[in-house]
Design an enzyme around this catalytic site. Structure first.
Site, mmCIF file in Angstrom:
data_model
loop_
_atom_site.group_PDB
_atom_site.id
_atom_site.type_symbol
_atom_site.label_atom_id
_atom_site.label_comp_id
_atom_site.label_asym_id
_atom_site.label_seq_id
_atom_site.Cartn_x
_atom_site.Cartn_y
_atom_site.Cartn_z
ATOM 1 N N ARG A 175 1.502 10.913 15.739
ATOM 2 C CA ARG A 175 2.020 11.110 14.381
ATOM 3 C C ARG A 175 1.589 9.919 13.530
ATOM 4 O O ARG A 175 1.648 8.779 13.989
ATOM 5 C CB ARG A 175 3.545 11.191 14.369
ATOM 6 N N THR A 195 2.221 -10.807 -5.882
ATOM 7 C CA THR A 195 1.552 -9.744 -5.114
ATOM 8 C C THR A 195 2.272 -9.568 -3.784
ATOM 9 O O THR A 195 2.725 -10.557 -3.194
ATOM 10 C CB THR A 195 0.062 -10.055 -4.849
ATOM 11 N N GLY A 212 -2.139 -3.518 2.340
ATOM 12 C CA GLY A 212 -2.936 -4.722 2.597
ATOM 13 C C GLY A 212 -4.391 -4.343 2.710
ATOM 14 O O GLY A 212 -4.885 -4.071 3.798
ATOM 15 N N ARG A 213 -5.041 -4.262 1.544
ATOM 16 C CA ARG A 213 -6.441 -3.825 1.507
ATOM 17 C C ARG A 213 -7.351 -4.844 2.178
ATOM 18 O O ARG A 213 -8.224 -4.500 2.945
ATOM 19 C CB ARG A 213 -6.836 -3.650 0.037
ATOM 20 N N VAL A 264 10.895 -16.468 -19.925
ATOM 21 C CA VAL A 264 11.464 -16.265 -21.269
ATOM 22 C C VAL A 264 12.591 -17.273 -21.513
ATOM 23 O O VAL A 264 12.620 -17.975 -22.532
ATOM 24 C CB VAL A 264 11.971 -14.808 -21.431
ATOM 25 N N ARG A 275 -4.854 -2.882 -14.323
ATOM 26 C CA ARG A 275 -6.066 -3.623 -13.956
ATOM 27 C C ARG A 275 -7.053 -3.318 -15.082
ATOM 28 O O ARG A 275 -7.607 -2.225 -15.134
ATOM 29 C CB ARG A 275 -6.591 -3.168 -12.597
ATOM 30 N N ALA A 287 6.282 -4.028 17.398
ATOM 31 C CA ALA A 287 5.220 -3.004 17.526
ATOM 32 C C ALA A 287 4.338 -3.325 18.737
ATOM 33 O O ALA A 287 4.078 -4.490 19.034
ATOM 34 C CB ALA A 287 4.380 -2.978 16.253
ATOM 35 N N GLU A 288 3.898 -2.266 19.401
ATOM 36 C CA GLU A 288 3.081 -2.462 20.608
ATOM 37 C C GLU A 288 1.677 -2.930 20.239
ATOM 38 O O GLU A 288 1.033 -3.631 21.002
ATOM 39 C CB GLU A 288 3.021 -1.168 21.421
ATOM 40 N N ARG A 320 6.997 9.395 21.749
ATOM 41 C CA ARG A 320 5.799 9.692 20.969
ATOM 42 C C ARG A 320 5.056 8.445 20.519
ATOM 43 O O ARG A 320 5.658 7.384 20.361
ATOM 44 C CB ARG A 320 6.218 10.410 19.701
ATOM 45 N N GLY A 379 -1.507 -5.161 -9.159
ATOM 46 C CA GLY A 379 -0.433 -4.376 -8.518
ATOM 47 C C GLY A 379 0.916 -5.038 -8.778
ATOM 48 O O GLY A 379 1.034 -6.250 -8.664
ATOM 49 N N ASP A 395 0.821 -8.758 -1.169
ATOM 50 C CA ASP A 395 -0.147 -8.975 -0.081
ATOM 51 C C ASP A 395 -0.118 -10.367 0.543
ATOM 52 O O ASP A 395 -0.623 -10.569 1.635
ATOM 53 C CB ASP A 395 -1.567 -8.708 -0.583
ATOM 54 N N ASP A 421 -1.917 -12.914 -0.094
ATOM 55 C CA ASP A 421 -3.281 -13.286 0.291
ATOM 56 C C ASP A 421 -3.855 -14.378 -0.615
ATOM 57 O O ASP A 421 -5.059 -14.512 -0.752
ATOM 58 C CB ASP A 421 -4.190 -12.041 0.261
ATOM 59 N N ASP A 476 -5.136 -12.432 -7.179
ATOM 60 C CA ASP A 476 -6.351 -13.242 -7.403
ATOM 61 C C ASP A 476 -7.280 -12.660 -8.479
ATOM 62 O O ASP A 476 -7.919 -13.410 -9.221
ATOM 63 C CB ASP A 476 -7.093 -13.537 -6.098
HETATM 64 O O1 F6P Z 1 -2.575 -5.651 -4.187
HETATM 65 C C1 F6P Z 1 -1.426 -5.010 -3.838
HETATM 66 C C2 F6P Z 1 -1.703 -3.648 -3.292
HETATM 67 O O2 F6P Z 1 -0.462 -3.031 -3.092
HETATM 68 C C3 F6P Z 1 -2.549 -3.588 -2.026
HETATM 69 O O3 F6P Z 1 -1.831 -3.882 -0.859
HETATM 70 C C4 F6P Z 1 -3.041 -2.173 -2.078
HETATM 71 O O4 F6P Z 1 -4.222 -2.012 -1.354
HETATM 72 C C5 F6P Z 1 -3.294 -1.960 -3.536
HETATM 73 O O5 F6P Z 1 -2.427 -2.845 -4.212
HETATM 74 C C6 F6P Z 1 -3.056 -0.552 -4.000
HETATM 75 O O6 F6P Z 1 -3.402 -0.451 -5.323
HETATM 76 P P1 F6P Z 1 -3.079 0.815 -6.231
HETATM 77 O O7 F6P Z 1 -1.627 0.785 -6.551
HETATM 78 O O8 F6P Z 1 -3.918 0.606 -7.444
HETATM 79 O O9 F6P Z 1 -3.446 2.009 -5.448
#
Ligand code: F6P
Length: 333
Positions: free
Chosen positions: A257, A136, A181-182, A34, A82, A197-198, A173, A21, A138, A140, A113
């Site tokens: 919503r 990334t 963040g998968r 570069v 990928r 955020a609550e 609302r 990503g 994320d 992570d 990773d």
């Molecule tokens: O790894 C970065 C990320 O943005 C994740 O947070 C998300 O789940 C994933 O990539 C989405 O990937 P794609 O762009 O392939 O849908």
């Protein structure tokens, strides 16, 4: 001497690629690679579309001017992908042969990773030193306090959530806001805390849905339903729509919503912080190749450059600290 040192061959031609990503700041990082390479008298090649460009020989020579006017741009001028083929022995052999055609004898991989896993296998099979840099949104990846793109992404999320709070407040609302963040809840954690955020739902923490429902019922009684629930897409319910569905099921009169921020978080001009860490990491990646380091992941820990073997970087995940989990529990329950 750590085992990621190799002294035998001098690096003369290096390739740089972005993989997985995209993240804001990747361009700033390419620019640093570069220009540092050219500073050392190296030939620098841009590999297009991540490992796909290696497999398909889509490789271009880069000069200092090729990276002019990109530091402020999101995305990646090298494009990204990928690449499944790279995860086969045949694909990696093709990739190696293509690098050899250009005489490339050092690689800088900017990605997450999954990209490092590819680099680690490749550098164990072939005699080409690889340096991994964390790109990334994320955050992570273990071995670094920050990844290139996280700061920009989280600020994009904060800006959006602040706007949602205005309208949520006007209508009293409930909003469920899904952030990216998968597998990791960092964007949700930081943006959720920063916007007050609550509730913040992340994969690293069990969601106490009954507690949330009790709170909402109480708010419903008082007709005060301004409530922002920030959910990481990889939380145990599987994202914002699912959380909203469960809440509606239990509280049918509730007006909910859902707002999915999605890929907006991946784009945009990188923040100053992301431009700086990207430039710093890109510079150190080339310095490392010139010094003879091999199979290293470069991060920043306590504002110092941190080198760890790629093997280690792919084994560990960045975990959310107990301290943050406690803070979330108290501030957003
Ligand atoms: O790894 C970065 C990320 O943005 C994740 O947070 C998300 O789940 C994933 O990539 C989405 O990937 P794609 O762009 O392939 O849908």
């Amino acid at each position: 001497m750590p085992y990621f040192w190799r002294m035998e061959k001098k690096v003369t031609k290096i390739g740089v690629l972005t993989s997985g990503g995209d993240s804001p700041g990747m361009n700033a990082c390419i620019r640093a690679v570069v220009r540092t390479g050219i500073h050392h008298g190296l030939e620098v090649y841009g590999i297009m579309r991540g490992y796909s460009g290696m497999v398909e020989n889509d490789i271009i020579r880069m000069e200092s001017r090729s990276v002019a006017n990109i530091i402020q741009r999101g995305g990646t001028i090298l494009k990204t992908s990928r690449c499944k083929e790279f995860f086969t022995p045949e694909g990696r052999k093709k990739a190696y042969d293509n690098l050899k055609k250009h005489g490339i004898n050092g690689l800088v991989i900017i990605g997450g990773d999954g990209s490092f896993r590819g680099a680690q296998i490749f550098s164990n099979e072939f005699d080409i030193p690889c340096i991994g840099l964390p790109g990334t949104i994320d955050k992570d990846i273990a071995g670094t306090d920050f990844t290139i793109g996280f700061d920009t992404a989280v600020n994009t999320a904060v800006e959006a959530i602040d706007k949602i709070r205005d309208t949520a407040d006007a209508h009293d609302r409930l909003f469920v806001i899904e952030v990216m963040g998968r597998d990791a809840g960092y964007i949700a954690l930081h943006s959720g805390i920063a916007t007050g955020a609550e509730n913040i739902l992340i994969p690293e923490r069990k969601t106490e849905i009954e507690k949330i429902i009790t709170q909402l019922e109480e708010k419903e009684r008082r007709h005060k339903l301004v409530n922002l629930i920030v959910v990481a897409e990889g939380d145990e319910f599987g994202g914002g729509n699912e959380v909203a569905r469960v809440l509606k099921q239990r509280m049918p009169l509730l007006e909910v919503r859902v707002c999915i921020l999605g890929h907006i978080q991946r784009g945009g001009s990188p923040s100053c912080f992301d431009r700086l860490i990207a430039s710093r990491m890109g510079y150190h990646a080339v310095e490392s190749l010139v010094e003879g380091k091999n199979n290293v992941f470069i991060g920043i820990v306590n504002n110092k450059i941190n080198y760890i073997p790629l093997d280690e970087a792919i084994k560990k995940k960045q975990r959310i600290s107990e301290e943050w989990l406690k803070i979330v529990k108290i501030l957003a329950t």
